[in-house]
Design a protein around this motif. Structure first.
Motif, mmCIF file in Angstrom:
data_model
loop_
_atom_site.group_PDB
_atom_site.id
_atom_site.type_symbol
_atom_site.label_atom_id
_atom_site.label_comp_id
_atom_site.label_asym_id
_atom_site.label_seq_id
_atom_site.Cartn_x
_atom_site.Cartn_y
_atom_site.Cartn_z
ATOM 1 N N UNK A 87 0.809 -1.216 0.000
ATOM 2 C CA UNK A 87 0.000 0.000 0.000
ATOM 3 C C UNK A 87 0.845 1.269 0.000
ATOM 4 N N UNK A 88 2.151 1.146 0.250
ATOM 5 C CA UNK A 88 3.016 2.327 0.273
ATOM 6 C C UNK A 88 3.868 2.444 -0.986
ATOM 7 N N UNK A 89 3.604 1.619 -1.985
ATOM 8 C CA UNK A 89 4.420 1.615 -3.204
ATOM 9 C C UNK A 89 4.304 2.937 -3.952
ATOM 10 N N UNK A 90 3.090 3.456 -4.040
ATOM 11 C CA UNK A 90 2.881 4.684 -4.813
ATOM 12 C C UNK A 90 3.247 4.480 -6.271
ATOM 13 N N UNK A 91 4.080 5.359 -6.819
ATOM 14 C CA UNK A 91 4.488 5.258 -8.218
ATOM 15 C C UNK A 91 5.845 4.567 -8.400
ATOM 16 N N UNK A 92 6.376 3.981 -7.335
ATOM 17 C CA UNK A 92 7.677 3.326 -7.446
ATOM 18 C C UNK A 92 7.615 2.171 -8.450
ATOM 19 N N UNK A 93 8.515 2.205 -9.393
ATOM 20 C CA UNK A 93 8.546 1.147 -10.393
ATOM 21 C C UNK A 93 7.375 1.167 -11.351
ATOM 22 N N UNK A 94 6.714 2.324 -11.498
ATOM 23 C CA UNK A 94 5.510 2.391 -12.333
ATOM 24 C C UNK A 94 5.780 2.002 -13.785
ATOM 25 N N UNK A 95 6.958 2.325 -14.300
ATOM 26 C CA UNK A 95 7.294 1.942 -15.670
ATOM 27 C C UNK A 95 7.164 0.434 -15.848
ATOM 28 N N UNK A 96 7.580 -0.321 -14.826
ATOM 29 C CA UNK A 96 7.576 -1.776 -14.935
ATOM 30 C C UNK A 96 6.183 -2.349 -14.748
ATOM 31 N N UNK A 97 5.290 -1.602 -14.072
ATOM 32 C CA UNK A 97 3.875 -1.976 -14.087
ATOM 33 C C UNK A 97 3.356 -1.990 -15.522
ATOM 34 N N UNK A 98 3.715 -0.955 -16.268
ATOM 35 C CA UNK A 98 3.204 -0.826 -17.636
ATOM 36 C C UNK A 98 3.860 -1.862 -18.551
ATOM 37 N N UNK A 99 5.163 -2.103 -18.360
ATOM 38 C CA UNK A 99 5.817 -3.173 -19.124
ATOM 39 C C UNK A 99 5.087 -4.493 -18.897
ATOM 40 N N UNK A 100 4.775 -4.793 -17.637
ATOM 41 C CA UNK A 100 4.112 -6.049 -17.315
ATOM 42 C C UNK A 100 2.694 -6.094 -17.885
ATOM 43 N N UNK A 101 2.016 -4.953 -17.883
ATOM 44 C CA UNK A 101 0.684 -4.902 -18.490
ATOM 45 C C UNK A 101 0.741 -5.157 -19.997
ATOM 46 N N UNK A 102 1.739 -4.602 -20.663
ATOM 47 C CA UNK A 102 1.878 -4.836 -22.099
ATOM 48 C C UNK A 102 2.164 -6.305 -22.392
ATOM 49 N N UNK A 103 3.062 -6.897 -21.633
ATOM 50 C CA UNK A 103 3.348 -8.325 -21.801
ATOM 51 C C UNK A 103 2.090 -9.146 -21.537
#
Length: 329
Positions: A87-103
């Motif tokens: 719950x404290x992640x916020x936007x940390x590593x957000x680029x990799x969220x999107x990479x994983x969503x694309x995959x």
């Protein structure tokens, strides 16, 4: 437990760069990896990547039931410290969220759960103080028992994706494929009976909201292409089953342990697991809570018209589709 590596599907540098640039553009255009507008833009963005990534992201095609996508480059200094709680992640590593969503979108339909991690499509798996001994991804001190992801629900993912953000201590994810086990016909028949249910795990805020008691479900069934399984011993009330079923279940546990492999992911690796063939877990480790602990991102994917589950699951009492949210590609 074997230490044989999982099958690896390498990405060449140009393909990895194309994927990362596409993710960065989506994030820049929409401001947040959880933006509904970004989710809506995924189909078009993933379609543009299909030709270059298609072969690497073909369906899982070996009895191992899994593979590691390798070749993405992640800078440890840029992603920030490992959060102490999802719950404290916020936007940390957000680029990799999107990479994983694309995959995920290239392999099927990403799904989310209303009662888990605020309904996000990408979950953060980090050790959290106070959860060390639970059977959830937030634990650390105990073996995370090998299990089918979201085994309790008929709408569970066909594919589980785990992207490694940080793993300085080489903490292994364990995996075992039902297709590599050797079970007696009598045990397969016994575990094909619907004897006991599988309960929701402790990570689900929605567990108390289901209507009525869960129905008993089979552990094993034949898909026509081979055995598949639905397995979560930590949340299966085995004491309610008869002796013959419990004995067969124990032999299945032993066989899964025999064929288990330990996969230590590197930053940038994406482990793809066939959730109908493979159970996964994690070895125990000592969390430091100093910002350097193991950190994975997790996505769940359904694959349309995949004939790996009995049709009876669609009518299971108590576990409606209201708990599940699917982004439709």
């Amino acid at each position: 437990m074997s230490t044989c590596p999982a099958p690896v599907r390498p990405l060449d540098a140009s393909t990895a760069e194309e994927l990362t640039i596409a993710a960065a553009k989506l994030l820049a255009d929409h401001g947040s990896a959880t933006s509904p507008e970004l989710l809506a833009a995924l189909p078009e963005a993933s379609a543009r990547l299909a030709e270059t990534l298609g072969h690497a992201l073909r369906p899982v095609d070996t009895a191992d039931g899994l593979f590691v996508l390798r070749g993405l480059h992640l800078d440890d200094s840029e992603i920030g410290p490992t959060p102490a709680h999802w719950s404290t992640v916020g936007d940390s590593g957000a680029l990799w969220d999107v990479v994983l969503l694309l995959v995920s979108a290239l392999m099927g339909t990403p799904i989310a759960w209303d009662g888990q991690q605020d309904g996000r499509f990408v979950h953060n798996i980090v050790p959290s103080p106070g959860h060390e001994n639970e059977q959830t991804g937030a634990s650390s001190d105990v073996l995370l028992t090998p299990h089918t992801e979201d085994a309790f629900h008929p709408g569970r993912a066909h594919l589980l994706l785990l992207a490694c953000m940080r793993n300085h201590d080489d903490i292994a994810t364990t995996a075992a494929s039902i297709r590599l086990t050797r079970l007696a016909d009598e045990d397969v028949e016994e575990l094909g009976r619907s004897v006991v249910p599988i309960l929701p795990d402790d990570a689900y805020e929605l567990a108390r909201q289901f209507a009525g008691p869960p129905a008993p479900v089979p552990t094993l069934f034949d898909s026509g292409e081979g055995l598949t399984l639905r397995f979560d011993p930590a949340y299966t009330p085995r004491e309610e089953a008869d002796e013959a079923w419990r004995a067969a279940y124990g032999r299945l546990e032993d066989e899964l342990a025999r064929v288990s492999v330990a996969v230590s992911l590197r930053p940038g690796d994406v482990l793809v697991v066939d959730n109908d063939l493979v159970v996964h877990g994690r070895v125990p480790f000592q969390a430091r809570y100093d910002g350097t602990d193991r950190w994975l991102k997790r996505a769940s994917v359904r694959v349309e018209d995949r004939p790996t589950r009995p049709s009876a699951e669609r009518g299971e009492h108590g576990y409606g589709q209201a708990a599940l949210t699917a982004w439709a590609a």
